[in-house]
Motif scaffolding. Structure first.
Motif, PDB file in Angstrom:
ATOM      1  N   ARG A   1      34.724  46.481  32.331  1.00 14.64           N
ATOM      2  CA  ARG A   1      35.251  47.186  33.500  1.00 14.64           C
ATOM      3  C   ARG A   1      35.883  46.250  34.524  1.00 14.64           C
ATOM      4  O   ARG A   1      36.132  46.630  35.655  1.00 14.64           O
ATOM      5  CB  ARG A   1      34.142  48.022  34.129  1.00 14.64           C
ATOM      6  N   LEU A   2      36.149  45.016  34.111  1.00 11.33           N
ATOM      7  CA  LEU A   2      36.837  44.044  34.975  1.00 11.33           C
ATOM      8  C   LEU A   2      36.069  43.799  36.276  1.00 11.33           C
ATOM      9  O   LEU A   2      36.628  43.838  37.369  1.00 11.33           O
ATOM     10  CB  LEU A   2      38.258  44.524  35.276  1.00 11.33           C
ATOM     11  N   GLU A   3      34.775  43.526  36.139  1.00 10.29           N
ATOM     12  CA  GLU A   3      33.928  43.316  37.315  1.00 10.29           C
ATOM     13  C   GLU A   3      34.371  42.114  38.142  1.00 10.29           C
ATOM     14  O   GLU A   3      34.419  42.193  39.388  1.00 10.29           O
ATOM     15  CB  GLU A   3      32.463  43.126  36.883  1.00 10.29           C
ATOM     16  N   GLU A   4      34.702  40.998  37.482  1.00  7.35           N
ATOM     17  CA  GLU A   4      35.084  39.798  38.226  1.00  7.35           C
ATOM     18  C   GLU A   4      36.397  40.014  38.977  1.00  7.35           C
ATOM     19  O   GLU A   4      36.537  39.620  40.146  1.00  7.35           O
ATOM     20  CB  GLU A   4      35.205  38.603  37.276  1.00  7.35           C
ATOM     21  N   GLN A   5      37.367  40.620  38.311  1.00  9.64           N
ATOM     22  CA  GLN A   5      38.647  40.891  38.964  1.00  9.64           C
ATOM     23  C   GLN A   5      38.470  41.871  40.122  1.00  9.64           C
ATOM     24  O   GLN A   5      39.149  41.760  41.149  1.00  9.64           O
ATOM     25  CB  GLN A   5      39.644  41.445  37.953  1.00  9.64           C
ATOM     26  N   SER A   6      37.550  42.806  39.968  1.00 11.64           N
ATOM     27  CA  SER A   6      37.277  43.768  41.037  1.00 11.64           C
ATOM     28  C   SER A   6      36.694  43.062  42.252  1.00 11.64           C
ATOM     29  O   SER A   6      37.033  43.388  43.399  1.00 11.64           O
ATOM     30  CB  SER A   6      36.301  44.841  40.545  1.00 11.64           C
ATOM     31  N   ALA A   7      35.834  42.080  42.008  1.00 10.49           N
ATOM     32  CA  ALA A   7      35.240  41.323  43.106  1.00 10.49           C
ATOM     33  C   ALA A   7      36.305  40.543  43.869  1.00 10.49           C
ATOM     34  O   ALA A   7      36.229  40.407  45.100  1.00 10.49           O
ATOM     35  CB  ALA A   7      34.169  40.374  42.568  1.00 10.49           C
TER      36      ALA A   7
END
Length: 281
Positions: free
Chosen positions: A2-8
Motif C-alpha cells: 500500500r506504499l506506506e513509506e511513500q505515503s509517509a
C-alpha cells in the motif's frame, strides 16, 4: 503493498498549520460538495448531461461500498492523521472513496459535456482529482495506493458507464439500482449504502420525467431554481437526522432527495404559470 513509506513522505511534507486548507481540499471530493455541484449544474446549465453524471455518482457509490467491504483493508493507524477528524476513522481504507468520487464526478463532467478535447477542462479536472487524492494521504486517512487505485477505478468506471448508459440518465440510474442491492448486503445497511439504494430509486423515477421538464428560459429562472432547490435539499437534510434510525424511511428520504433535485424545474415552472395567471385575472 500500500506504499506506506511513500505515503509517509507525503504526510511529512504537509505542516499541521495547513490542516484547514487540506480539509477544505478534501471536502471537494466529499458527497455533499459533489452533489451540490451536480445539482447546480443540473438546475442552471444542462439537465441531461448533469443528470447523467449524477447517475454515475450514485452508481459509483454503490460499487465502491461493495469493493471496500470485499477487500476489508484498514485505514492507516490513528497516529498517522494530521489532525483528529470526526468520522474519518470509520470504514475501510481501500480504495479511496474521495479519490474515486472526485474522478467519477469531475472526469464524468468532462466526458458528459464533450470536453475531452479541451486541454483546459481536462487539466482542471485532473488538478482537482490529484489535489483531493493527495489531501487524503496528507490527512493520514489513506495510503498512496488507496488513492491511486481509487482514481484509476474512477476513470475505468466512467468509461464503462458512458458505454452502458448510452447517454440516457434513466439507464444510468437503473445500473445504480442494480449495483446498490449487493452494496446493501455486503455493507450491512450503512448510511452510504442506503443513500445508494434510495438515490438510485429516486433517480429512476425523476429521470423519466426529464423530457417533459420546461426549458430554462432565463438566468433569473436559473437563480430561482438554485434557491428553491437548495431550500429543498436543506429541508431534507434537516429531516434526515430525525429518520436516520429507521432504515426504510431513510431509503425513502434519499429517493425523495434525488427525485426532488431532478424535478425542481417542474415546480418552478408551475409556480411561474400560477403567478402569470393570477396577474391576468
Amino acid at each position: 503493498m500500500r506504499l506506506e513509506e511513500q505515503s509517509a513522505v507525503v504526510r511529512d511534507a504537509i505542516p499541521a498549520e495547513y490542516a484547514d486548507l487540506i480539509v477544505f481540499v478534501t471536502e471537494l471530493g466529499g458527497t455533499t460538495a459533489l452533489m451540490f455541484l451536480l445539482a447546480v449544474l443540473f438546475w442552471g446549465v444542462d439537465r441531461r448531461r448533469s443528470a447523467l453524471v449524477i447517475s454515475y455518482a450514485v452508481a459509483g457509490l454503490a460499487l465502491l461500498l461493495s469493493l471496500k467491504a470485499l477487500f476489508r483493508l484498514p485505514r492507516p493507524p490513528e497516529d498517522a492523521m494530521l489532525i483528529a477528524l470526526e468520522g474519518e476513522r470509520e470504514g475501510y481504507g481501500f480504495p479511496s472513496g474521495h479519490a474515486f468520487a472526485a474522478t467519477v464526478v469531475y472526469g464524468g463532467l468532462v466526458s458528459a459535456y464533450d470536453r475531452l478535447g479541451d486541454w483546459r477542462a481536462v487539466t482542471a479536472a485532473g488538478a482537482l482529482i490529484v489535489a483531493v487524492s493527495l489531501s487524503r494521504v496528507a490527512l493520514g486517512v489513506h495510503y498512496l495506493s488507496d488513492v491511486l487505485v481509487g482514481a484509476a477505478l474512477g476513470v475505468a468506471f466512467v468509461a464503462v458507464m458512458e458505454r452502458l448508459s448510452r447517454g440516457d440518465p434513466t439507464n444510468g440510474f437503473a445500473i445504480a439500482l442494480a449495483l446498490s442491492v449487493p452494496a446493501i448486503v455486503v455493507a450491512s445497511g450503512t448510511e452510504d449504502a442506503l443513500l445508494g439504494l434510495g438515490g438510485s430509486i429516486g433517480g429512476v423515477i425523476g429521470s423519466r420525467r426529464l423530457p417533459a421538464l420546461p426549458a430554462l428560459r432565463s438566468r433569473l429562472e436559473g437563480v430561482a431554481l438554485v434557491v428553491l432547490g437548495g431550500t429543498f435539499v436543506a429541508v431534507v437534510q434537516t429531516v434526515e437526522s430525525a429518520v436516520a434510525p429507521i432504515e426504510p424511511l431513510l431509503v425513502t428520504l434519499y429517493a425523495v432527495l434525488v427525485a426532488g433535485i431532478l424535478l425542481v424545474p417542474a415546480a418552478v415552472g408551475r409556480l411561474e404559470i400560477g403567478v402569470f395567471e393570477s396577474r391576468r385575472a
